[in-house]
Design a protein around this motif. Structure first.
Motif, PDB file in Angstrom:
ATOM      1  N   SER A 189       0.835  -1.211   0.000  1.00 49.24           N
ATOM      2  CA  SER A 189       0.000   0.000   0.000  1.00 49.24           C
ATOM      3  C   SER A 189       0.870   1.262   0.000  1.00 49.24           C
ATOM      4  CB  SER A 189      -0.965   0.004   1.184  1.00 49.24           C
ATOM      5  OG  SER A 189      -0.261   0.020   2.407  1.00 49.24           O
ATOM      6  N   GLN A 190       1.998   1.225   0.702  1.00 46.81           N
ATOM      7  CA  GLN A 190       2.915   2.364   0.672  1.00 46.81           C
ATOM      8  C   GLN A 190       3.528   2.539  -0.717  1.00 46.81           C
ATOM      9  OE1 GLN A 190       5.360   1.009   3.940  1.00 46.81           O
ATOM     10  NE2 GLN A 190       4.518   2.568   5.321  1.00 46.81           N
ATOM     11  N   GLN A 191       3.835   1.424  -1.382  1.00 54.10           N
ATOM     12  CA  GLN A 191       4.357   1.502  -2.745  1.00 54.10           C
ATOM     13  C   GLN A 191       3.321   2.122  -3.679  1.00 54.10           C
ATOM     14  OE1 GLN A 191       6.290  -1.998  -4.399  1.00 54.10           O
ATOM     15  NE2 GLN A 191       6.988  -2.622  -2.378  1.00 54.10           N
ATOM     16  N   ALA A 192       2.065   1.706  -3.538  1.00 48.82           N
ATOM     17  CA  ALA A 192       0.998   2.253  -4.380  1.00 48.82           C
ATOM     18  C   ALA A 192       0.864   3.761  -4.157  1.00 48.82           C
ATOM     19  CB  ALA A 192      -0.322   1.548  -4.081  1.00 48.82           C
ATOM     20  N   ARG A 193       0.999   4.188  -2.931  1.00 45.51           N
ATOM     21  CA  ARG A 193       0.916   5.622  -2.636  1.00 45.51           C
ATOM     22  C   ARG A 193       2.114   6.367  -3.233  1.00 45.51           C
ATOM     23  NH1 ARG A 193      -0.075   8.301   3.348  1.00 45.51           N
ATOM     24  NH2 ARG A 193      -0.613  10.366   2.565  1.00 45.51           N
ATOM     25  N   ALA A 194       3.289   5.770  -3.159  1.00 49.72           N
ATOM     26  CA  ALA A 194       4.498   6.400  -3.701  1.00 49.72           C
ATOM     27  C   ALA A 194       4.460   6.497  -5.230  1.00 49.72           C
ATOM     28  CB  ALA A 194       5.732   5.627  -3.251  1.00 49.72           C
ATOM     29  N   VAL A 195       3.779   5.566  -5.892  1.00 51.97           N
ATOM     30  CA  VAL A 195       3.632   5.623  -7.351  1.00 51.97           C
ATOM     31  C   VAL A 195       2.994   6.947  -7.755  1.00 51.97           C
ATOM     32  CG1 VAL A 195       2.329   4.640  -9.297  1.00 51.97           C
ATOM     33  CG2 VAL A 195       3.635   3.150  -7.784  1.00 51.97           C
ATOM     34  N   GLY A 196       2.070   7.425  -6.954  1.00 52.50           N
ATOM     35  CA  GLY A 196       1.414   8.697  -7.236  1.00 52.50           C
ATOM     36  C   GLY A 196       2.377   9.867  -7.308  1.00 52.50           C
ATOM     37  N   PHE A 197       3.509   9.779  -6.614  1.00 56.29           N
ATOM     38  CA  PHE A 197       4.497  10.859  -6.639  1.00 56.29           C
ATOM     39  C   PHE A 197       5.131  11.006  -8.020  1.00 56.29           C
ATOM     40  CE2 PHE A 197       5.414  10.152  -1.830  1.00 56.29           C
ATOM     41  CZ  PHE A 197       4.176  10.686  -1.517  1.00 56.29           C
ATOM     42  N   TYR A 198       5.191   9.923  -8.779  1.00 57.50           N
ATOM     43  CA  TYR A 198       5.727  10.012 -10.147  1.00 57.50           C
ATOM     44  C   TYR A 198       4.759  10.766 -11.054  1.00 57.50           C
ATOM     45  CZ  TYR A 198       9.622   6.887  -9.182  1.00 57.50           C
ATOM     46  OH  TYR A 198      10.780   6.344  -8.679  1.00 57.50           O
ATOM     47  N   ARG A 199       3.465  10.516 -10.862  1.00 56.53           N
ATOM     48  CA  ARG A 199       2.457  11.190 -11.696  1.00 56.53           C
ATOM     49  C   ARG A 199       2.254  12.648 -11.271  1.00 56.53           C
ATOM     50  NH1 ARG A 199      -0.187   6.103 -11.040  1.00 56.53           N
ATOM     51  NH2 ARG A 199      -1.362   6.969  -9.307  1.00 56.53           N
ATOM     52  N   ASP A 200       2.323  12.881  -9.961  1.00 59.33           N
ATOM     53  CA  ASP A 200       2.056  14.209  -9.427  1.00 59.33           C
ATOM     54  C   ASP A 200       3.084  14.526  -8.342  1.00 59.33           C
ATOM     55  OD1 ASP A 200       0.962  16.617  -8.603  1.00 59.33           O
ATOM     56  OD2 ASP A 200      -0.728  15.693  -7.540  1.00 59.33           O
ATOM     57  N   PRO A 201       4.257  15.045  -8.717  1.00 59.72           N
ATOM     58  CA  PRO A 201       5.308  15.320  -7.731  1.00 59.72           C
ATOM     59  C   PRO A 201       4.867  16.287  -6.627  1.00 59.72           C
ATOM     60  CG  PRO A 201       6.197  15.443  -9.946  1.00 59.72           C
ATOM     61  CD  PRO A 201       4.710  15.309 -10.085  1.00 59.72           C
ATOM     62  N   HIS A 202       3.929  17.163  -6.918  1.00 59.10           N
ATOM     63  CA  HIS A 202       3.458  18.103  -5.900  1.00 59.10           C
ATOM     64  C   HIS A 202       2.754  17.378  -4.743  1.00 59.10           C
ATOM     65  CE1 HIS A 202       2.179  21.841  -4.127  1.00 59.10           C
ATOM     66  NE2 HIS A 202       0.914  21.431  -4.143  1.00 59.10           N
ATOM     67  N   SER A 203       2.175  16.228  -5.041  1.00 57.73           N
ATOM     68  CA  SER A 203       1.501  15.478  -3.971  1.00 57.73           C
ATOM     69  C   SER A 203       2.501  15.023  -2.905  1.00 57.73           C
ATOM     70  CB  SER A 203       0.726  14.288  -4.536  1.00 57.73           C
ATOM     71  OG  SER A 203       1.602  13.331  -5.087  1.00 57.73           O
ATOM     72  N   ALA A 204       3.744  14.783  -3.290  1.00 57.77           N
ATOM     73  CA  ALA A 204       4.767  14.424  -2.301  1.00 57.77           C
ATOM     74  C   ALA A 204       5.010  15.583  -1.345  1.00 57.77           C
ATOM     75  CB  ALA A 204       6.069  14.037  -3.001  1.00 57.77           C
ATOM     76  N   GLN A 205       5.037  16.790  -1.886  1.00 58.59           N
ATOM     77  CA  GLN A 205       5.210  17.977  -1.047  1.00 58.59           C
ATOM     78  C   GLN A 205       4.033  18.142  -0.083  1.00 58.59           C
ATOM     79  OE1 GLN A 205       7.681  19.851  -0.508  1.00 58.59           O
ATOM     80  NE2 GLN A 205       6.814  21.623   0.502  1.00 58.59           N
ATOM     81  N   GLU A 206       2.842  17.867  -0.568  1.00 59.36           N
ATOM     82  CA  GLU A 206       1.658  17.974   0.294  1.00 59.36           C
ATOM     83  C   GLU A 206       1.706  16.969   1.441  1.00 59.36           C
ATOM     84  OE1 GLU A 206      -1.539  17.522  -2.477  1.00 59.36           O
ATOM     85  OE2 GLU A 206      -1.467  19.625  -3.098  1.00 59.36           O
ATOM     86  N   VAL A 207       2.135  15.756   1.140  1.00 58.42           N
ATOM     87  CA  VAL A 207       2.248  14.734   2.191  1.00 58.42           C
ATOM     88  C   VAL A 207       3.347  15.121   3.173  1.00 58.42           C
ATOM     89  CG1 VAL A 207       2.847  12.321   2.667  1.00 58.42           C
ATOM     90  CG2 VAL A 207       1.332  12.875   0.764  1.00 58.42           C
ATOM     91  N   ARG A 208       4.458  15.602   2.653  1.00 55.94           N
ATOM     92  CA  ARG A 208       5.591  15.978   3.507  1.00 55.94           C
ATOM     93  C   ARG A 208       5.222  17.073   4.500  1.00 55.94           C
ATOM     94  NH1 ARG A 208       9.827  19.366   4.174  1.00 55.94           N
ATOM     95  NH2 ARG A 208       9.231  20.809   2.526  1.00 55.94           N
ATOM     96  N   THR A 209       4.401  18.023   4.082  1.00 57.98           N
ATOM     97  CA  THR A 209       4.049  19.154   4.952  1.00 57.98           C
ATOM     98  C   THR A 209       2.745  18.956   5.723  1.00 57.98           C
ATOM     99  OG1 THR A 209       2.983  20.279   3.094  1.00 57.98           O
ATOM    100  CG2 THR A 209       5.311  20.802   3.521  1.00 57.98           C
ATOM    101  N   SER A 210       2.088  17.834   5.506  1.00 59.94           N
ATOM    102  CA  SER A 210       0.829  17.561   6.186  1.00 59.94           C
ATOM    103  C   SER A 210       1.038  17.393   7.691  1.00 59.94           C
ATOM    104  CB  SER A 210       0.203  16.283   5.614  1.00 59.94           C
ATOM    105  OG  SER A 210      -0.908  15.895   6.384  1.00 59.94           O
ATOM    106  N   LYS A 211       0.041  17.766   8.450  1.00 61.56           N
ATOM    107  CA  LYS A 211       0.085  17.613   9.909  1.00 61.56           C
ATOM    108  C   LYS A 211      -0.650  16.359  10.380  1.00 61.56           C
ATOM    109  CE  LYS A 211       2.378  21.340  10.529  1.00 61.56           C
ATOM    110  NZ  LYS A 211       3.809  21.175  10.531  1.00 61.56           N
TER     111      LYS A 211
END
Length: 138
Positions: free
Chosen positions: A93-115
């Motif tokens: 499930s973590q791998q599936a979530r990380a795949v999304g970072f390739y399609r939408d790199p901004h989503s990684a930033q959103e996860v990183r800064t999420s509280k």
């Protein structure tokens, strides 16, 4: 290049004399097998060669997303190595979530800064995976 290196290593090992030379030089008894690491102290007649370590390789969702990405550094070897590290460090499930970072790199930033605690926990795991992949696959 790899085949040439293997051929050179094989020829070098074949030329050293191997078992029979060791038996002759040690007064009749061949060296015994050791179960632990062997320390070699180089001297004037010893040449120590080190074969390059091969990188792990696997196929899976991150490997496929990496290959499909538009990143310049992508290669089959790099993407397969990234997947192999992911297989050891991330759940499916973590791998599936990380795949999304390739399609939408901004989503990684959103996860990183999420509280949210789940996002923070995922990001810590993902950051550890990324550092391990960097060390292993570079």
């Amino acid at each position: 290049m790899k085949n040439l290196l293997i051929l050179g290593l094989a020829l070098t090992l074949a030329g050293c004399g191997g078992y029979h030379k060791a038996k002759r030089d040690s007064g009749g008894s061949a060296p015994r097998s050791l179960s632990g690491p062997i320390a070699i102290t180089p001297n004037a007649s010893t040449t120590v060669y080190s074969a390059p370590a091969s990188k792990p390789f696997a196929t899976g969702p991150l490997q496929q997303a990496c290959i499909a990405s538009d990143r310049k550094a992508r290669s089959s070897e790099l993407c397969g190595c990234i997947q192999a590290v992911a297989n050891r460090t991330l759940s499916s499930s973590q791998q599936a979530r990380a795949v999304g970072f390739y399609r939408d790199p901004h989503s990684a930033q959103e996860v990183r800064t999420s509280k949210r605690s789940t996002d923070e926990q995922f990001w810590n795991t993902y950051a550890s995976y990324a550092e391990t992949a960097k060390r292993t696959c570079s």
